[in-house]
Design an enzyme around this catalytic site. Structure first.
Site, PDB file in Angstrom:
ATOM      1  N   LYS A  13     -30.145  -0.264  41.011  1.00  0.00           N
ATOM      2  CA  LYS A  13     -29.161   0.114  42.033  1.00  0.00           C
ATOM      3  C   LYS A  13     -28.814   1.600  41.938  1.00  0.00           C
ATOM      4  O   LYS A  13     -28.694   2.280  42.947  1.00  0.00           O
ATOM      5  CB  LYS A  13     -27.863  -0.695  41.870  1.00  0.00           C
ATOM      6  CG  LYS A  13     -28.042  -2.192  42.003  1.00  0.00           C
ATOM      7  CD  LYS A  13     -26.698  -2.913  42.020  1.00  0.00           C
ATOM      8  CE  LYS A  13     -25.907  -2.829  40.719  1.00  0.00           C
ATOM      9  NZ  LYS A  13     -26.470  -3.633  39.623  1.00  0.00           N
ATOM     10  N   ARG A  88     -18.737  -6.724  43.673  1.00  0.00           N
ATOM     11  CA  ARG A  88     -19.470  -7.590  42.769  1.00  0.00           C
ATOM     12  C   ARG A  88     -18.948  -9.019  42.872  1.00  0.00           C
ATOM     13  O   ARG A  88     -19.525  -9.923  42.276  1.00  0.00           O
ATOM     14  CB  ARG A  88     -19.277  -7.114  41.338  1.00  0.00           C
ATOM     15  CG  ARG A  88     -20.536  -6.534  40.698  1.00  0.00           C
ATOM     16  CD  ARG A  88     -20.185  -6.236  39.264  1.00  0.00           C
ATOM     17  NE  ARG A  88     -21.251  -5.816  38.429  1.00  0.00           N
ATOM     18  CZ  ARG A  88     -21.732  -4.585  38.339  1.00  0.00           C
ATOM     19  NH1 ARG A  88     -21.326  -3.641  39.131  1.00  0.00           N
ATOM     20  NH2 ARG A  88     -22.660  -4.299  37.462  1.00  0.00           N
ATOM     21  N   ARG A 127     -33.444   2.066  28.785  1.00  0.00           N
ATOM     22  CA  ARG A 127     -32.803   3.003  29.711  1.00  0.00           C
ATOM     23  C   ARG A 127     -32.095   4.138  28.976  1.00  0.00           C
ATOM     24  O   ARG A 127     -31.451   3.940  27.967  1.00  0.00           O
ATOM     25  CB  ARG A 127     -31.795   2.228  30.565  1.00  0.00           C
ATOM     26  CG  ARG A 127     -30.892   3.092  31.410  1.00  0.00           C
ATOM     27  CD  ARG A 127     -30.346   2.342  32.591  1.00  0.00           C
ATOM     28  NE  ARG A 127     -29.348   1.352  32.260  1.00  0.00           N
ATOM     29  CZ  ARG A 127     -28.776   0.547  33.163  1.00  0.00           C
ATOM     30  NH1 ARG A 127     -29.138   0.623  34.434  1.00  0.00           N
ATOM     31  NH2 ARG A 127     -27.867  -0.326  32.803  1.00  0.00           N
ATOM     32  N   ARG A 162     -26.448   4.077  27.201  1.00  0.00           N
ATOM     33  CA  ARG A 162     -25.113   3.561  27.476  1.00  0.00           C
ATOM     34  C   ARG A 162     -24.698   2.600  26.373  1.00  0.00           C
ATOM     35  O   ARG A 162     -25.518   1.838  25.882  1.00  0.00           O
ATOM     36  CB  ARG A 162     -25.128   2.806  28.814  1.00  0.00           C
ATOM     37  CG  ARG A 162     -24.876   3.713  29.986  1.00  0.00           C
ATOM     38  CD  ARG A 162     -25.126   3.018  31.285  1.00  0.00           C
ATOM     39  NE  ARG A 162     -24.528   1.683  31.383  1.00  0.00           N
ATOM     40  CZ  ARG A 162     -24.628   0.946  32.478  1.00  0.00           C
ATOM     41  NH1 ARG A 162     -25.266   1.395  33.533  1.00  0.00           N
ATOM     42  NH2 ARG A 162     -24.084  -0.246  32.510  1.00  0.00           N
ATOM     43  N   ARG A 173     -23.919  -9.828  30.870  1.00  0.00           N
ATOM     44  CA  ARG A 173     -23.839  -9.245  32.217  1.00  0.00           C
ATOM     45  C   ARG A 173     -24.655 -10.062  33.218  1.00  0.00           C
ATOM     46  O   ARG A 173     -24.260 -10.250  34.370  1.00  0.00           O
ATOM     47  CB  ARG A 173     -24.306  -7.784  32.192  1.00  0.00           C
ATOM     48  CG  ARG A 173     -23.196  -6.835  31.726  1.00  0.00           C
ATOM     49  CD  ARG A 173     -23.705  -5.606  31.008  1.00  0.00           C
ATOM     50  NE  ARG A 173     -24.440  -4.689  31.837  1.00  0.00           N
ATOM     51  CZ  ARG A 173     -25.261  -3.751  31.350  1.00  0.00           C
ATOM     52  NH1 ARG A 173     -25.428  -3.617  30.050  1.00  0.00           N
ATOM     53  NH2 ARG A 173     -25.883  -2.938  32.162  1.00  0.00           N
TER      54      ARG A 173
HETATM   55  P1  ADP Z   1     -25.013  -2.586  35.506  1.00  0.00           P
HETATM   56  O1  ADP Z   1     -25.308  -2.809  36.967  1.00  0.00           O
HETATM   57  O2  ADP Z   1     -26.192  -2.153  34.724  1.00  0.00           O
HETATM   58  O3  ADP Z   1     -24.250  -3.703  34.850  1.00  0.00           O
HETATM   59  P2  ADP Z   1     -22.841  -0.781  36.175  1.00  0.00           P
HETATM   60  O4  ADP Z   1     -22.818   0.644  35.792  1.00  0.00           O
HETATM   61  O5  ADP Z   1     -22.898  -1.127  37.621  1.00  0.00           O
HETATM   62  O6  ADP Z   1     -24.064  -1.352  35.379  1.00  0.00           O
HETATM   63  O7  ADP Z   1     -21.574  -1.533  35.554  1.00  0.00           O
HETATM   64  C1  ADP Z   1     -21.249  -1.448  34.199  1.00  0.00           C
HETATM   65  C2  ADP Z   1     -20.039  -2.317  33.900  1.00  0.00           C
HETATM   66  O8  ADP Z   1     -18.913  -1.849  34.654  1.00  0.00           O
HETATM   67  C3  ADP Z   1     -20.169  -3.770  34.280  1.00  0.00           C
HETATM   68  O9  ADP Z   1     -20.787  -4.535  33.254  1.00  0.00           O
HETATM   69  C4  ADP Z   1     -18.707  -4.178  34.489  1.00  0.00           C
HETATM   70  O10 ADP Z   1     -18.068  -4.372  33.243  1.00  0.00           O
HETATM   71  C5  ADP Z   1     -18.109  -2.944  35.107  1.00  0.00           C
HETATM   72  N1  ADP Z   1     -18.142  -2.971  36.581  1.00  0.00           N
HETATM   73  C6  ADP Z   1     -18.890  -2.186  37.403  1.00  0.00           C
HETATM   74  N2  ADP Z   1     -18.664  -2.470  38.699  1.00  0.00           N
HETATM   75  C7  ADP Z   1     -17.749  -3.467  38.718  1.00  0.00           C
HETATM   76  C8  ADP Z   1     -17.089  -4.202  39.747  1.00  0.00           C
HETATM   77  N3  ADP Z   1     -17.357  -3.993  41.037  1.00  0.00           N
HETATM   78  N4  ADP Z   1     -16.186  -5.150  39.383  1.00  0.00           N
HETATM   79  C9  ADP Z   1     -15.901  -5.385  38.096  1.00  0.00           C
HETATM   80  N5  ADP Z   1     -16.482  -4.737  37.064  1.00  0.00           N
HETATM   81  C10 ADP Z   1     -17.402  -3.792  37.359  1.00  0.00           C
END
Ligand code: ADP
Ligand code: ZN
Length: 221
Positions: A13, A88, A127, A162, A173
């Site tokens: 993404k 999400r 990554r 990360r 996740r």
């Molecule tokens: P990935 O898609 O690899 O999990 P992201 O950078 O999108 O990585 O998200 C990292 C973390 O941030 C998620 O595991 C979650 O804890 C939090 N997070 C991100 N976006 C949201 C969201 N829309 N709602 C709740 N938590 C979120």
């Protein structure tokens, strides 16, 4: 135009979102990046967020929605945005619609990136991300290695892993993804806004190919 990017953690993404952002000249806003920037600042909000992110749980809806909406009110987002990682949950999608409606805008397209769990885990473990806040280029030690180990091709800054990119957290996740994703894709499918792209790293359907495919689709629409 407002685009939302859906898909498993590590499905690309961020990479696809930033490619599209360059091509379409719309800012790319990643909720994960946004939340990590609070964690780095180490204030009260950051500490709270870290309790969730560090173990692979979702940040509670109320807080996630508040912080993303605050970001969307910044000037650069006035003509639309590519949202990566938000919404999400179905609840977040509903709140986003409500928020956009107030500015006479809407979600124009929801893109779902599809990749097998095995590929996801492979990808996340390898990554690395540029530490430069303005750059944030994403690398993969196998599929997209930097020219010089540990250094960003684009800006020369150091790369880092990360904190939440380890096997245990990725599994959590993915579990959270499965718990919420169907409701979210159904939400956009029922409005005929969903466009799914299947990536396959081993057979060579990369993030670049996905971005091209999506751009063509948007132009046709
Ligand atoms: P990935 O898609 O690899 O999990 P992201 O950078 O999108 O990585 O998200 C990292 C973390 O941030 C998620 O595991 C979650 O804890 C939090 N997070 C991100 N976006 C949201 C969201 N829309 N709602 C709740 N938590 C979120
Ligand atoms: Zn960089």
């Amino acid at each position: 135009m407002n685009i939302v990017m859906l898909g498993k953690p590590g499905s690309g993404k961020g990479t696809v979102g930033s490619l599209l952002s360059n091509q379409l000249q719309i800012p790319h806003v990643s909720s994960g990046e946004l939340f990590r920037s609070y964690v780095k600042k180490a204030g009260e909000i950051g500490k709270k967020i870290d309790e969730y992110i560090s173990v692979g749980n979702l940040v509670p809806d109320e807080l996630a929605i508040k912080l993303v909406e605050k970001r969307l009110l910044e000037k650069d987002c006035i003509n639309g945005v590519i949202l990566d990682g938000f919404p999400r949950t179905r609840n977040q999608a509903i709140e986003l619609d409500r928020f956009l409606k107030k500015q006479n805008q809407k979600v124009d397209i929801a893109i779902e990136l599809n990749l097998s769990d095995k590929e996801i885990i492979d990808r996340i473990i390898k990554r690395e991300v540029c530490t430069n806040k303005e750059c944030r280029e994403i690398y993969n030690l196998e599929f997209k290695p930097p020219r010089k180990q540990g250094i960003c091709d684009k800006c020369g800054s150091k790369l880092e892993k990360r904190d939440d990119d380890n096997v245990e957290t990725v599994e959590k996740r993915l579990e959270n993804y499965y718990a919420t994703s169907a409701k979210l894709t159904d939400y956009y499918k029922s409005q005929q806004l969903l466009y799914t792209v299947r990536l396959n790293l081993h057979s060579g359907k990369t993030s670049e190919d996905a971005a091209k495919d999506i751009k063509k689709y948007i132009e046709k629409k």
